[in-house]
Design a protein around this motif. Structure first.
Motif, PDB file in Angstrom:
ATOM      1  N   PRO A  55      43.531  51.161  38.248  1.00 41.27           N
ATOM      2  CA  PRO A  55      43.046  51.343  36.571  1.00 41.27           C
ATOM      3  C   PRO A  55      43.233  52.744  36.093  1.00 41.27           C
ATOM      4  O   PRO A  55      42.712  52.312  35.015  1.00 41.27           O
ATOM      5  CB  PRO A  55      41.530  51.357  37.225  1.00 41.27           C
ATOM      6  N   GLN A  58      45.747  52.329  33.369  1.00 38.58           N
ATOM      7  CA  GLN A  58      45.600  51.228  32.418  1.00 38.58           C
ATOM      8  C   GLN A  58      46.350  51.195  31.234  1.00 38.58           C
ATOM      9  O   GLN A  58      46.600  50.326  30.365  1.00 38.58           O
ATOM     10  CB  GLN A  58      44.269  50.286  32.658  1.00 38.58           C
ATOM     11  N   ILE A  77      43.981  46.131  37.757  1.00 41.28           N
ATOM     12  CA  ILE A  77      43.648  45.698  38.904  1.00 41.28           C
ATOM     13  C   ILE A  77      41.975  46.356  38.877  1.00 41.28           C
ATOM     14  O   ILE A  77      42.069  47.174  38.062  1.00 41.28           O
ATOM     15  CB  ILE A  77      43.619  46.804  39.964  1.00 41.28           C
ATOM     16  N   ASN A  78      41.568  45.012  38.890  1.00 40.78           N
ATOM     17  CA  ASN A  78      39.878  45.488  38.955  1.00 40.78           C
ATOM     18  C   ASN A  78      39.468  47.012  39.088  1.00 40.78           C
ATOM     19  O   ASN A  78      39.149  47.106  39.840  1.00 40.78           O
ATOM     20  CB  ASN A  78      38.651  44.923  38.823  1.00 40.78           C
ATOM     21  N   PRO A  79      38.977  47.706  38.596  1.00 44.14           N
ATOM     22  CA  PRO A  79      37.949  49.053  38.999  1.00 44.14           C
ATOM     23  C   PRO A  79      37.708  49.015  40.177  1.00 44.14           C
ATOM     24  O   PRO A  79      37.528  49.561  40.787  1.00 44.14           O
ATOM     25  CB  PRO A  79      37.937  49.143  37.640  1.00 44.14           C
ATOM     26  N   ASP A  81      36.834  46.324  42.066  1.00 51.22           N
ATOM     27  CA  ASP A  81      38.094  45.721  43.146  1.00 51.22           C
ATOM     28  C   ASP A  81      38.642  47.041  43.695  1.00 51.22           C
ATOM     29  O   ASP A  81      39.005  47.591  45.116  1.00 51.22           O
ATOM     30  CB  ASP A  81      38.802  44.464  43.060  1.00 51.22           C
ATOM     31  N   TYR A  82      39.477  47.793  43.142  1.00 46.51           N
ATOM     32  CA  TYR A  82      40.490  49.135  43.284  1.00 46.51           C
ATOM     33  C   TYR A  82      39.237  49.958  43.868  1.00 46.51           C
ATOM     34  O   TYR A  82      39.393  50.753  44.810  1.00 46.51           O
ATOM     35  CB  TYR A  82      40.712  49.141  42.195  1.00 46.51           C
ATOM     36  N   SER A  89      39.932  40.057  47.505  1.00 49.27           N
ATOM     37  CA  SER A  89      39.941  40.052  46.329  1.00 49.27           C
ATOM     38  C   SER A  89      41.625  40.574  44.852  1.00 49.27           C
ATOM     39  O   SER A  89      41.913  39.438  44.179  1.00 49.27           O
ATOM     40  CB  SER A  89      38.822  41.136  45.330  1.00 49.27           C
ATOM     41  N   ILE A  90      41.699  41.528  45.730  1.00 44.63           N
ATOM     42  CA  ILE A  90      43.020  41.527  45.131  1.00 44.63           C
ATOM     43  C   ILE A  90      44.487  40.418  45.032  1.00 44.63           C
ATOM     44  O   ILE A  90      44.599  40.802  44.225  1.00 44.63           O
ATOM     45  CB  ILE A  90      42.854  43.377  44.629  1.00 44.63           C
ATOM     46  N   PHE A  93      44.010  38.084  43.293  1.00 50.38           N
ATOM     47  CA  PHE A  93      43.938  38.285  41.984  1.00 50.38           C
ATOM     48  C   PHE A  93      45.670  38.143  41.415  1.00 50.38           C
ATOM     49  O   PHE A  93      46.438  36.774  40.016  1.00 50.38           O
ATOM     50  CB  PHE A  93      43.471  39.314  41.710  1.00 50.38           C
TER      51      PHE A  93
END
Length: 102
Positions: A55, A58, A77-79, A81-82, A89-90, A93
């Protein structure tokens, strides 16, 4: 599947990579997962199926997509989840990105 993560220096994602490797192994999936500094993305072209950006970089997404072209899927990557190090979850994804490209 070959999943490469990229961030500012490759350091923060290296911890996440280890968690993702453990999770993939737990799920019985034989994925190659590694992290690099964002400056090495072009050198790695052709070595990955999915490129996940941390993130914190990004803002480079458009530029990176231009570099990678249609050779691989690229996403941030979703912040949340990161930050949580949510490897499951990653991975999910990354798998979804691969499904979309098929």
């Amino acid at each position: 599947m070959k999943i490469m993560l990229a961030c500012a220096l490759g350091m923060s994602t290296s911890i996440l990579v280890e968690k993702m490797k453990e999770e993939a192994k737990k799920q019985g999936k034989d994925y190659k997962i590694w992290a690099v500094d964002q400056s090495l993305i072009e050198e790695e072209l052709g070595n990955f199926d999915v490129l996940l950006l941390g993130p914190q970089i990004q803002h480079t997404l458009r530029k990176v997509k231009k570099i990678v072209g249609d050779q691989a899927r690229v996403a941030v990557i979703n912040p949340v989840d990161y930050g949580r190090g949510d490897a499951a979850s990653i991975l999910k994804f990354a798998e979804k990105l691969m499904e979309e490209s098929e």
